[in-house]
Every structure is written in C-alpha cells, then in structure tokens.
Design a protein around this motif. Structure first.
Motif, PDB file in Angstrom:
ATOM      1  N   VAL A 170       0.834  -1.200   0.000  1.00 48.41           N
ATOM      2  CA  VAL A 170       0.000   0.000   0.000  1.00 48.41           C
ATOM      3  C   VAL A 170       0.868   1.249   0.000  1.00 48.41           C
ATOM      4  N   ARG A 171       1.919   1.257   0.809  1.00 51.61           N
ATOM      5  CA  ARG A 171       2.800   2.424   0.875  1.00 51.61           C
ATOM      6  C   ARG A 171       3.342   2.787  -0.504  1.00 51.61           C
ATOM      7  N   THR A 172       3.731   1.783  -1.278  1.00 45.33           N
ATOM      8  CA  THR A 172       4.300   2.064  -2.599  1.00 45.33           C
ATOM      9  C   THR A 172       3.270   2.616  -3.566  1.00 45.33           C
ATOM     10  N   ARG A 173       1.998   2.314  -3.344  1.00 40.75           N
ATOM     11  CA  ARG A 173       0.945   2.793  -4.249  1.00 40.75           C
ATOM     12  C   ARG A 173       0.410   4.161  -3.844  1.00 40.75           C
ATOM     13  N   LEU A 174       0.614   4.554  -2.598  1.00 39.04           N
ATOM     14  CA  LEU A 174       0.207   5.881  -2.149  1.00 39.04           C
ATOM     15  C   LEU A 174       1.211   6.931  -2.608  1.00 39.04           C
ATOM     16  N   LYS A 175       0.719   8.112  -2.918  1.00 38.85           N
ATOM     17  CA  LYS A 175       1.603   9.239  -3.147  1.00 38.85           C
ATOM     18  C   LYS A 175       2.243   9.644  -1.824  1.00 38.85           C
ATOM     19  N   PRO A 176       3.426  10.240  -1.829  1.00 38.76           N
ATOM     20  CA  PRO A 176       3.946  10.812  -0.583  1.00 38.76           C
ATOM     21  C   PRO A 176       2.914  11.784   0.002  1.00 38.76           C
ATOM     22  N   GLY A 177       2.595  11.592   1.248  1.00 35.00           N
ATOM     23  CA  GLY A 177       1.543  12.388   1.881  1.00 35.00           C
ATOM     24  C   GLY A 177       0.173  11.751   1.793  1.00 35.00           C
TER      25      GLY A 177
END
Length: 246
Positions: A170-177
């Motif tokens: 999930v972290r990799t698919r989210l934009k920073p922020g």
C-alpha cells in the motif's frame, strides 16, 4: 470453511518479507447469494463501461478517467452504498472500488449508473493482485479499508488482509503524503491494525495524543446502516489514519 492444510500456529502479523499470495490463503471467502434484477442489470449492462479486470494490465489513471484528479481506492466496498455516496459527494475526485462478491458489485454499478457517476470504476478481483499488477506506484491519494473480515479465530489470523507485506505494498501505491484509512468494529482487530501500522516503515499516525492510536470517525467517512445499528447497540468502531511520509 478453512482448509486444514493451512491451519498452523501463526497468530501474529507476518513479516514484510512474507509473500502476499500464499497458495490457499485468502483474506476473503466467496459467498453465494441471490441476485436481484437491479444487481443483474448492473453486471450485465453497466459493467462494460465501469468494470475493470486484471487483464487490462497496468492502468494509466489519467487516461482511464480522462483527467487529473485526486484518486481514492476502496478495498471491500460490500454493497457499495458508502462508496457511491462518496463518489456522488465528491465529483472532483476519482474513486476505484474492489469487491469480489457479485451482488455488491452489481448493486454498486446499478446505483452508479442511475446517478450518472463518471468518477467511479470497479474491479471484481483479488485486491492484492490489483495493487500489484494494475495500479502504478505513487498513484493514490487515499486507500480505504473499511470493516474487513476480522477472521477472529487465532488459527485464521494469517488470513487477515492487514499484514506488514500488505501495508508495504500500500505504501508504494500511495503518493507521498497519501493516507491509509482503516476502520473496524472488532477491537482486537483494531489493536492488530495499530500494531502493524506502528511497526511499518514510512508511515506516521495522524491521531492526536488524546485518542492515539485511533482517530474519531471523520465526517468524510459515511456512516453505514450497519455501523449506525451497531452504535445504537453500543458497539464500538475504531478508525486509524496513517500518512505516507517516505
């Protein structure tokens, strides 16, 4: 029904190196259900326009929706009432829903068509496969996971979708922020989610010190009929919102 070949003594969250697709282990079970006329219409008539599959491959979301906009992914939208409400309330945001149960997918598609929603697309696939194969890195502003199956028996905890490997994906698919927003009405699962997230690299809890690790239910998360009924019965609901910081 669980497969006894996969019943083991694992009761804690699996490490981030654990494979996301372990043969025979799913975070959901397919349940049979009768289809209403409206649900059937959604699958037959609306799906060709709003439905997506793994075979479509990696998505260019700007091309898919025909614009640049904030993007929200919801995993396990059930019968779709909350997701449809969000899409109608926020026409400037694009929504993608994932659900494996045909009645829920059909219901959401029928409602989306009746409301002329153009900012909503749907997968009827395994959520992990969609994240891995279809969504580009840093493409989502928010990922929502509301009331996932808690798999309360200890021998089934390995089936819970919230595991370190899932959170890292999930972290990799989210934009920073970008944010991961989870909610559950099972306190033990809420504590499990908090444990996983507090150990996850690249995330920060948005909860204030007075409520941490949880946050009050935000106004932007629609109150479902199921949740409202639970509140009247005195059942608790726990929300967690973590922001990607790395």
């Amino acid at each position: 029904m669980s497969d006894p070949r996969h019943d083991d003594k694992t009761t804690g969250p699996e490490g981030p190196e654990a494979p996301l697709h372990r043969r025979g282990i799913k975070s959901y079970v397919l349940r049979a259900g009768r289809m209403t006329q409206a649900q059937t219409r959604g699958l037959e008539e609306v799906w060709p326009r709003l439905g997506l599959t793994l075979a479509d491959g990696r998505q260019d979301l700007d091309a898919l929706f025909g614009r640049q906009a904030p993007r929200v992914l919801e995993i396990g939208f059930g019968m779709g009432a909350s997701l449809v409400e969000q899409a109608e309330r926020h026409p400037d945001t694009d929504f993608i829903g994932i659900e494996v149960h045909a009645p829920g997918v059909g219901k959401l598609l029928d409602e989306a068509d009746k409301r002329d929603l153009t900012n909503l697309r749907v997968y009827r696939e395994d959520a992990l496969a969609v994240l891995e194969q279809c969504l580009p890195e840093a493409s989502l502003d928010t990922l929502q996971l509301f009331f996932p199956d808690p798999w309360p028996k200890k021998k089934h905890h390995k089936r819970r979708i919230v595991q370190p490997a899932f959170v890292e994906l999930v972290r990799t698919r989210l934009k920073p922020g970008g944010t991961l927003h989870m909610a559950t009405d099972w306190q033990a699962y809420a504590e499990w989610m908090a444990e996983v997230m507090q150990a996850a690299p690249g995330f920060a809890n948005t909860a204030g010190p007075e409520t941490a690790p949880f946050v009050p239910r935000p106004d932007f998360r629609p109150l479902t009929k199921f949740e409202a009924r639970g509140e009247r019965l005195g059942h608790g609901v726990w929300d967690l919102i973590f922001r990607r910081v790395d």
